[in-house]
Design a protein around this motif. Structure first.
Motif, PDB file in Angstrom:
ATOM      1  N   LYS A  53      -5.965   5.115  -5.757  1.00 48.26           N
ATOM      2  CA  LYS A  53      -6.324   3.855  -5.516  1.00 48.26           C
ATOM      3  C   LYS A  53      -4.993   3.014  -5.142  1.00 48.26           C
ATOM      4  CE  LYS A  53     -10.655   4.329  -7.925  1.00 48.26           C
ATOM      5  NZ  LYS A  53     -10.622   5.439  -8.306  1.00 48.26           N
ATOM      6  N   GLY A  54      -5.412   1.926  -4.349  1.00 46.36           N
ATOM      7  CA  GLY A  54      -4.287   0.810  -4.097  1.00 46.36           C
ATOM      8  C   GLY A  54      -4.408  -0.247  -5.223  1.00 46.36           C
ATOM      9  N   LEU A  55      -3.645  -1.255  -5.312  1.00 48.41           N
ATOM     10  CA  LEU A  55      -3.511  -2.004  -6.352  1.00 48.41           C
ATOM     11  C   LEU A  55      -4.861  -3.017  -6.428  1.00 48.41           C
ATOM     12  CD1 LEU A  55       0.186  -3.004  -6.708  1.00 48.41           C
ATOM     13  CD2 LEU A  55      -1.125  -1.017  -7.541  1.00 48.41           C
ATOM     14  N   ASP A  56      -5.474  -2.973  -5.263  1.00 51.42           N
ATOM     15  CA  ASP A  56      -6.807  -3.788  -5.314  1.00 51.42           C
ATOM     16  C   ASP A  56      -8.145  -2.865  -5.476  1.00 51.42           C
ATOM     17  OD1 ASP A  56      -6.811  -2.495  -2.914  1.00 51.42           O
ATOM     18  OD2 ASP A  56      -7.138  -4.055  -1.514  1.00 51.42           O
ATOM     19  N   GLY A  57      -7.716  -1.743  -5.959  1.00 55.86           N
ATOM     20  CA  GLY A  57      -8.813  -0.775  -6.000  1.00 55.86           C
ATOM     21  C   GLY A  57      -9.405  -0.126  -4.870  1.00 55.86           C
ATOM     22  N   THR A  58      -8.986  -0.351  -3.737  1.00 55.26           N
ATOM     23  CA  THR A  58      -9.470   0.355  -2.514  1.00 55.26           C
ATOM     24  C   THR A  58      -8.794   1.914  -2.461  1.00 55.26           C
ATOM     25  OG1 THR A  58      -7.527  -0.467  -1.192  1.00 55.26           O
ATOM     26  CG2 THR A  58      -9.592  -1.722  -1.198  1.00 55.26           C
ATOM     27  N   ALA A  59      -9.708   2.732  -1.851  1.00 54.67           N
ATOM     28  CA  ALA A  59      -9.301   4.088  -1.738  1.00 54.67           C
ATOM     29  C   ALA A  59      -8.303   4.222  -0.889  1.00 54.67           C
ATOM     30  CB  ALA A  59     -10.627   4.931  -1.543  1.00 54.67           C
ATOM     31  N   ARG A  60      -7.258   5.030  -1.108  1.00 58.39           N
ATOM     32  CA  ARG A  60      -6.223   5.225  -0.241  1.00 58.39           C
ATOM     33  C   ARG A  60      -6.056   6.928  -0.773  1.00 58.39           C
ATOM     34  NH1 ARG A  60      -2.221   1.717   1.060  1.00 58.39           N
ATOM     35  NH2 ARG A  60      -1.829   3.376   2.372  1.00 58.39           N
ATOM     36  N   PRO A  61      -6.620   7.829   0.155  1.00 58.93           N
ATOM     37  CA  PRO A  61      -6.435   9.158  -0.052  1.00 58.93           C
ATOM     38  C   PRO A  61      -5.158   9.416   0.479  1.00 58.93           C
ATOM     39  CG  PRO A  61      -8.116   8.458   1.618  1.00 58.93           C
ATOM     40  CD  PRO A  61      -7.762   7.443   0.902  1.00 58.93           C
TER      41      PRO A  61
END
Length: 212
Positions: A53-61
Motif C-alpha cells: 500500500k502507498g502512503l495514501d492507502g492505495t494498492a501498489r502491487p
C-alpha cells in the motif's frame, strides 16, 4: 605512473605503494564478484503479487513498482508495528539513498517497504524528510517473511532484494544473504552501497565501534 604528495617520507611512500597494489587487487575482486552476480540464473517466480500500500492507502502491487524498468530493488526498513522509531542503521542508510534515488531511477526502480501501516509510514516520511523515497507498507502481505526480512517471531531484518521482470512474470534475482552468513564483519551485507562506511574506511580511525 608513480605519484607523490608533498613532504611524504620514503617509508610512507613504500607502505602506500604496497597498499595501492592491495587496493587494485581488491577492485579486481569486486569486479569479478559483480560479474558472477550478473551471471546468476533467474531465481524463482514471486509466489504472489504482494499487495503493498502507498502512503495514501492505495494498492501498489509489487509488479507495479517496476515502472518503465525491468529491474527493481526493494529495501526492507526495520520499522515494525510495535517499533517506537525506525532502526538507526536503516535510517542512516536510507538518508544516503534519499540523495541518490533520482539518479538510480534513471537505470532501475527502487522502493522501501516496512511492516507498518500507511499512516505510520506517512508520519515517518515527514519526520525523516524521506519525501523522495518510494516508501510502502508491506503490512499483512507476507513479503517480509518470504524474502527474509522478518523472522518467525516477527523481528524485522534489513534485507535488500532485487527482482527482474521478464516474459514469465516477476522473478527474484538477488538478496543480501550475507546478512545470514556468519563472519567477522557481520552484518555488513549492504556496505558496498553505503557511503558512510566506505568513507570512514579511508580514515586512520576507521569505523571503530561507532554506530549511527
Amino acid at each position: 605512473m608513480t605519484v607523490q604528495f608533498p613532504n611524504e617520507s620514503p617509508d610512507y611512500r613504500a607502505a602506500r605503494t604496497a597498499l595501492l597494489r592491495a587496493e587494485v587487487d581488491l577492485r579486481s575482486q569486486i569486479e569479478a564478484v559483480a560479474a558472477k552476480r550478473r551471471a546468476l540464473p533467474m531465481g524463482g517466480l514471486i509466489p504472489t503479487d504482494y499487495a503493498f500500500k502507498g502512503l495514501d492507502g492505495t494498492a501498489r502491487p509489487l509488479s507495479s513498482l517496476f515502472g518503465e524498468h525491468d529491474t527493481l530493488a526493494i529495501y526492507s526498513l526495520m520499522y515494525g508495528p510495535k517499533a517506537t522509531g525506525p532502526c538507526p542503521m536503516c535510517s542512516a542508510f536510507l538518508d544516503g539513498m534519499t540523495g541518490q534515488v533520482s539518479h538510480i531511477s534513471k537505470r532501475m526502480a527502487f522502493a522501501v517497504v516496512a511492516e507498518s501501516n500507511p499512516e505510520r509510514l506517512s508520519a515517518l516520511q515527514g519526520q525523516m524528510a524521506w519525501q523522495d523515497l518510494p516508501l510502502l507498507s508491506a503490512d499483512g502481505t507476507g513479503y517480509q517473511t518470504d524474502y527474509l526480512a522478518q523472522s518467525p517471531d516477527g523481528d524485522q531484518l534489513p534485507m535488500m532484494n532485487v527482482f527482474i521482470r521478464d516474459g514469465d512474470g516477476v522473478r527474484h534475482f538477488w538478496g543480501s544473504e550475507m546478512f545470514y552468513a556468519p563472519s567477522d564483519w557481520h552484518p555488513r551485507h549492504v556496505d558496498s552501497i553505503w557511503p558512510l562506511w566506505n568513507l570512514l574506511d579511508l580514515t586512520p580511525q576507521g569505523r571503530g565501534d561507532w554506530m549511527p
